[in-house]
Design a protein around this motif. Structure first.
Motif, mmCIF file in Angstrom:
data_model
loop_
_atom_site.group_PDB
_atom_site.id
_atom_site.type_symbol
_atom_site.label_atom_id
_atom_site.label_comp_id
_atom_site.label_asym_id
_atom_site.label_seq_id
_atom_site.Cartn_x
_atom_site.Cartn_y
_atom_site.Cartn_z
ATOM 1 N N ASN A 43 0.988 -1.116 0.106
ATOM 2 C CA ASN A 43 0.004 0.193 -0.086
ATOM 3 C C ASN A 43 0.678 1.325 -0.111
ATOM 4 O OD1 ASN A 43 -2.119 1.885 0.408
ATOM 5 N ND2 ASN A 43 -2.457 1.525 2.535
ATOM 6 N N ASP A 44 1.366 1.571 -1.273
ATOM 7 C CA ASP A 44 2.245 2.743 -1.332
ATOM 8 C C ASP A 44 2.040 3.849 -1.914
ATOM 9 O OD1 ASP A 44 4.623 1.329 -0.149
ATOM 10 O OD2 ASP A 44 5.076 0.246 -2.216
ATOM 11 N N GLY A 45 0.534 4.049 -1.905
ATOM 12 C CA GLY A 45 -0.172 5.142 -2.297
ATOM 13 C C GLY A 45 0.608 5.636 -3.753
ATOM 14 N N GLU A 46 0.926 7.037 -3.698
ATOM 15 C CA GLU A 46 1.353 7.624 -4.988
ATOM 16 C C GLU A 46 2.639 6.712 -5.710
ATOM 17 O OE1 GLU A 46 2.904 11.683 -4.353
ATOM 18 O OE2 GLU A 46 4.700 10.960 -2.836
ATOM 19 N N ASN A 47 3.338 5.855 -4.903
ATOM 20 C CA ASN A 47 4.438 4.977 -5.171
ATOM 21 C C ASN A 47 3.811 3.638 -5.544
ATOM 22 O OD1 ASN A 47 6.386 7.019 -5.184
ATOM 23 N ND2 ASN A 47 6.171 6.931 -2.901
ATOM 24 N N ALA A 48 2.784 3.392 -5.575
ATOM 25 C CA ALA A 48 2.019 2.131 -5.827
ATOM 26 C C ALA A 48 2.534 1.452 -7.015
ATOM 27 C CB ALA A 48 0.610 2.042 -5.808
ATOM 28 N N TRP A 49 2.579 0.183 -7.412
ATOM 29 C CA TRP A 49 3.200 -0.452 -8.586
ATOM 30 C C TRP A 49 2.414 0.018 -9.736
ATOM 31 C CZ3 TRP A 49 7.191 -2.549 -10.451
ATOM 32 C CH2 TRP A 49 7.010 -3.475 -11.522
ATOM 33 N N PRO A 50 1.416 0.137 -9.818
ATOM 34 C CA PRO A 50 0.511 0.564 -11.176
ATOM 35 C C PRO A 50 1.206 1.925 -11.664
ATOM 36 C CG PRO A 50 -0.928 -0.486 -9.875
ATOM 37 C CD PRO A 50 0.080 -0.208 -8.856
ATOM 38 N N LEU A 51 1.731 2.865 -10.670
ATOM 39 C CA LEU A 51 1.942 4.013 -10.906
ATOM 40 C C LEU A 51 3.435 4.366 -11.430
ATOM 41 C CD1 LEU A 51 0.006 6.157 -8.280
ATOM 42 C CD2 LEU A 51 -0.720 5.354 -10.621
ATOM 43 N N ARG A 52 4.132 3.137 -11.022
ATOM 44 C CA ARG A 52 5.890 3.081 -11.283
ATOM 45 C C ARG A 52 6.161 1.988 -12.208
ATOM 46 N NH1 ARG A 52 8.460 -0.205 -7.799
ATOM 47 N NH2 ARG A 52 7.051 -1.069 -6.007
ATOM 48 N N ARG A 53 5.294 1.127 -12.645
ATOM 49 C CA ARG A 53 5.725 -0.230 -13.236
ATOM 50 C C ARG A 53 6.442 0.322 -14.653
ATOM 51 N NH1 ARG A 53 -0.010 -2.552 -14.203
ATOM 52 N NH2 ARG A 53 -1.066 -0.656 -15.418
ATOM 53 N N GLU A 54 6.100 1.216 -15.161
ATOM 54 C CA GLU A 54 6.735 1.644 -16.513
ATOM 55 C C GLU A 54 7.923 2.408 -16.102
ATOM 56 O OE1 GLU A 54 5.706 1.293 -19.577
ATOM 57 O OE2 GLU A 54 3.691 0.686 -19.088
#
Length: 303
Positions: A43-54
């Motif tokens: 549960n990383d908020g703005e750093n959650a996986w869908p937001l940083r996988r690219e």
């Protein structure tokens, strides 16, 4: 006086000789990356996986490793990275059951360069062949994945072994024992053959796990060398050596807990901490670490 004409085939052979690489010329180096990508269900908020996988995939592609070891990789992350890394195959198993459950120590490798000859997994415990096992003061099951690879390039690395692991984050005894076990397993699996080890070791240089892994002489297994320490014995001027913390560039501190190690049979050409960030934000809570290694005879592997 006349001069005998040389056969055309001989002339072509002589000309071709100048185009062939010199005997003893450098081998094609192997580009290696180790990257704890942070488990995707956090549960990383703005750093959650869908937001940083690219961002993670772009960071990997920018270095263009021939061989990549990832840690904290859940099955869906393994697959989503695979989709974003064309040209790579992946070998992995979940630490909970040896199949799909739990974090994976995935190894990605370029299929245009390497052929998989063998592979397997073992757990960092007193029963390493038992999936999901843990020992000592380990808080969670921990494991190591390995591959035996053949380099398809005639001037490449030949046959070698790659190991990828993640030590426990809480148990100091577990980390120390895991380092000793890793060396024994490298000896049992690779023998005297050349091997590489990537991982998140949750320990800094000078710690007991570090000493156990890199001791110059140890009956546990072959001597390993720390690629970054060799290239940067005094650190990099003006740069933090820390590789883990939060998702901001300033969170790293000084603890270098992610390493790329190698056995005799290699020489290290480059080693670095990849400090990629966007306005101070990093793709994971660990920096990837990289090394460029060249296969050489064991007698000259101390460069």
């Amino acid at each position: 006086m006349t001069t005998a004409r040389r056969p055309a085939s001989l002339l072509l052979a002589m000309a071709g000789a100048f185009l062939l690489p010199a005997i003893g010329s450098a081998a094609e180096p192997v580009r290696v990356m180790s990257f704890n990508i942070r488990y995707g269900s956090a549960n990383d908020g703005e750093n959650a996986w869908p937001l940083r996988r690219e961002f993670v995939a772009e960071t990997i592609r920018a270095f263009a490793p021939d061989l990549l070891g990832t840690q904290e990789t859940l099955a869906f992350q393994r697959d989503e990275l695979s989709a974003r890394l064309p040209g790579y195959a992946v070998f992995a198993a979940g630490r909970d059951d040896g199949r799909e459950a739990g974090e994976m120590m995935a190894i990605y490798y370029r299929t245009d360069r390497f052929e998989k000859l063998d592979g397997g997994h073992f757990w960092l415990s007193e029963t390493p062949d038992e999936a999901g096992s843990k020992s000592w003061d380990s808080s969670l099951p921990r494991m190591c994945t390995w591959l035996k690879l053949r380099d398809k390039r005639p001037d490449g690395a030949g046959v070698f072994w790659a190991f990828n692991t993640h030590f426990d984050h809480r148990g100091p005894k577990a980390r120390a024992e895991s380092a000793t076990l890793i060396r024994r397993k490298i000896a049992a699996i690779a023998g005297d053959g050349p091997a590489l080890l990537t991982g998140d070791f949750n320990a800094a240089p000078g710690s007991k796990p570090y000493q156990n892994l890199f001791a110059a002489t140890d009956a546990a297994g072959p001597a390993l060398r720390d690629s970054y320490q060799i290239k940067h014995p005094d650190g990099e001027p003006g740069e933090s050596a820390g590789t883990a913390g939060g998702f901001r560039r300033g969170d790293r501190g000084e603890r270098r807990i992610d390493w790329i190690a190698f056995t005799p049979g290699w020489t290290i050409k480059e080693a670095a901490i990849d400090r990629t960030n966007r306005d101070g934000r990093t793709p994971s809570d660990h920096d990837p670490v990289t090394a460029v290694l060249e296969r050489v005879e064991a007698a000259t592997a101390e460069d």
